[in-house]
Design an enzyme around this catalytic site. Structure first.
Site, PDB file in Angstrom:
ATOM      1  N   TYR A 148       3.906  10.221 -17.026  1.00 21.06           N
ATOM      2  CA  TYR A 148       4.104  10.638 -15.634  1.00 21.06           C
ATOM      3  C   TYR A 148       3.274   9.738 -14.724  1.00 21.06           C
ATOM      4  O   TYR A 148       2.133   9.397 -15.054  1.00 21.06           O
ATOM      5  CB  TYR A 148       3.665  12.084 -15.422  1.00 21.06           C
ATOM      6  CG  TYR A 148       4.475  13.115 -16.166  1.00 21.06           C
ATOM      7  CD1 TYR A 148       5.513  13.784 -15.537  1.00 21.06           C
ATOM      8  CD2 TYR A 148       4.183  13.440 -17.493  1.00 21.06           C
ATOM      9  CE1 TYR A 148       6.258  14.754 -16.210  1.00 21.06           C
ATOM     10  CE2 TYR A 148       4.913  14.399 -18.172  1.00 21.06           C
ATOM     11  CZ  TYR A 148       5.946  15.049 -17.512  1.00 21.06           C
ATOM     12  OH  TYR A 148       6.675  16.004 -18.189  1.00 21.06           O
ATOM     13  N   HIS A 168       9.458  14.108 -12.445  1.00 22.19           N
ATOM     14  CA  HIS A 168       9.728  14.114 -13.875  1.00 22.19           C
ATOM     15  C   HIS A 168       9.158  12.845 -14.508  1.00 22.19           C
ATOM     16  O   HIS A 168       8.893  11.850 -13.833  1.00 22.19           O
ATOM     17  CB  HIS A 168      11.238  14.182 -14.130  1.00 22.19           C
ATOM     18  CG  HIS A 168      11.853  15.483 -13.733  1.00 22.19           C
ATOM     19  ND1 HIS A 168      11.639  16.654 -14.427  1.00 22.19           N
ATOM     20  CD2 HIS A 168      12.673  15.808 -12.706  1.00 22.19           C
ATOM     21  CE1 HIS A 168      12.299  17.638 -13.855  1.00 22.19           C
ATOM     22  NE2 HIS A 168      12.936  17.151 -12.799  1.00 22.19           N
ATOM     23  N   LYS A 203      15.299   8.880 -18.518  1.00 22.06           N
ATOM     24  CA  LYS A 203      14.026   8.361 -18.990  1.00 22.06           C
ATOM     25  C   LYS A 203      14.265   7.052 -19.748  1.00 22.06           C
ATOM     26  O   LYS A 203      15.241   6.932 -20.489  1.00 22.06           O
ATOM     27  CB  LYS A 203      13.321   9.373 -19.896  1.00 22.06           C
ATOM     28  CG  LYS A 203      13.049  10.707 -19.220  1.00 22.06           C
ATOM     29  CD  LYS A 203      12.249  11.610 -20.090  1.00 22.06           C
ATOM     30  CE  LYS A 203      12.173  13.015 -19.535  1.00 22.06           C
ATOM     31  NZ  LYS A 203      11.985  13.116 -18.104  1.00 22.06           N
TER      32      LYS A 203
END
EC number: 4.6.1.16
Length: 400
Positions: free
Chosen positions: A299, A307, A354
């Site tokens: 993060y 997120h 991601k």
């Protein structure tokens, strides 16, 4: 309003959520427990500034935890220490919560407000319940349209293609949750509240903050803001004792206990701590990633802000292949893995936006280093980290 509506984020105008964002910026202003306190402006400060001196004070709180080898973690039970470690760096997680230790807040909220003011766990649970109900309602509507088309074919002989959208099919923009999902329970009367307040037992916070051994050692060694107690003697563990205990706790029980100490260069604690220390030192907030089938999440500021942007998979690499053959440990991802597994992990994390990173940790060879190097954290200088970034190639979306 439905919490799954995609356009609901922009309907409140540019200031929507600004109060909460400002409150988070205030609460989580310090990225680490240790911070620098600037003194108020003064003439003395100006003079010292010209001389290259500073009156800045280093504020270093001292928290306390208990080592637990069974769960391979350190337990912090003091509520003040728990809040401090979470709000200054997002260290650990509540053992009765999803992440932030909020069990006591949830219980107090249920008693005082009847669930009107929801914590993060309750908001997530409500959102998941609404999503589940939306899928059920949409599936039921599609089944009804298909049954109607089949009935028309049997009675009239006309072929109608069932529509997957339209007024009869709920969408994310039109569906609304039932009152039982969206409305909190009705508040009790003042007379009931008085009776409840006198009859209910006082709440005791039974939740503790659970730190991984990597987090605990980072706080104890690098920041010197955590004292870890031995569970048997209740005395503070020295750095060397903590260093050895962390390595031993991660070793499997198959290793003979008569080795004193049974330390190895490919200890799972060492490999994971190298990763944790590397990214924490670069300013990232590192959290566990088992939810997405990976080892760690990175993060930029913390879970309450955005997120995680990167997903890490740890891949140990032996400098000397003979060490892997003679090792008593079977490290995960130390051997070549199948492309199907890699594609699966990459697809899962791509769906949640991601970027997948394979982090290769090189384990030093025993032939050039003795086991005595493992007696102190100085051995970390012999480990190296290499990164390989993977991204899915989608021809329809990446032509530019």
């Amino acid at each position: 309003m439905s919490m799954i509506t995609p356009s609901s984020r922009s309907r409140g105008g540019p200031n929507k959520g600004g109060t909460r964002r400002n409150e988070n910026n205030r609460i989580y202003a310090n990225p680490l427990p240790v911070f620098f306190a600037e003194p108020p402006p003064s003439r003395i400060r100006s003079v010292l500034g010209l001389l290259g001196l500073s009156l800045t004070e280093v504020v270093n709180p001292h928290c306390e935890g208990v080592f637990d080898s069974t769960t391979r973690s350190v337990w912090v039970s003091n509520p003040k220490d728990t809040i401090l470690l979470w709000r200054r760096g997002f260290f650990g997680k509540g053992d009765l919560s999803r992440s932030e230790p909020s069990w006591l807040a949830r219980q107090i909220n249920n008693r005082r407000t009847g669930g009107k003011q929801m914590t993060s766990e309750e908001v997530t649970a409500k959102r998941r319940a609404e999503r589940k109900q939306f899928k059920l309602d949409r599936a039921a509507a599609i089944a009804a349209v298909a049954a109607e088309a089949e009935s028309i074919f049997e009675t009239e002989g006309r072929v109608i293609k069932p529509a997957l959208s339209g007024p009869a099919i709920p969408s994310a923009a039109t569906w609304r949750p039932a009152p039982s999902l969206s409305e909190p329970p009705a508040p009790s009367s003042p007379e009931d509240e008085e009776v409840d307040a006198t009859e209910l037992d006082p709440l005791v916070d039974v939740e503790h903050l659970q730190l991984t051994l990597q987090e605990a050692f980072f706080l104890s060694w690098n920041l010197d803001c955590l004292t870890i107690l031995d569970p048997h003697t209740n005395e503070a563990m020295s750095l060397k004792q903590l260093w050895t205990a962390c390595q031993v706790a991660h070793l499997p029980p198959t290793i003979p206990a008569n080795l004193n100490p049974p330390l190895q260069f490919d200890s799972p604690f060492l490999i994971n701590y190298v990763i944790y220390h590397h990214y924490r030192s670069l300013g990232w907030v590192v959290k566990g990633g088992i939810k997405f089938c990976i080892d760690y999440l990175l993060y930029k500021r913390g879970p309450v802000f955005t997120h995680a942007e990167f997903a890490l998979v740890v891949c140990p690499v032996y400098e000397d292949i003979e060490d892997q053959k003679t090792s008593s440990l079977d490290l995960q991802n130390s051997s070549p893995f199948a492309w199907s597994w890699l594609s699966t992990i990459n697809r899962v994390n791509s769906q949640v936006q991601k970027t997948l990173i394979l982090v290769y940790v090189t384990i030093p060879a025993r032939s050039r280093l003795s086991l005595e190097n493992l007696d102190s954290p100085a051995c970390l200088q012999h480990y190296s980290v290499r990164e390989v970034t993977l991204r899915r190639f989608i021809p329809a979306r990446m032509r530019d």
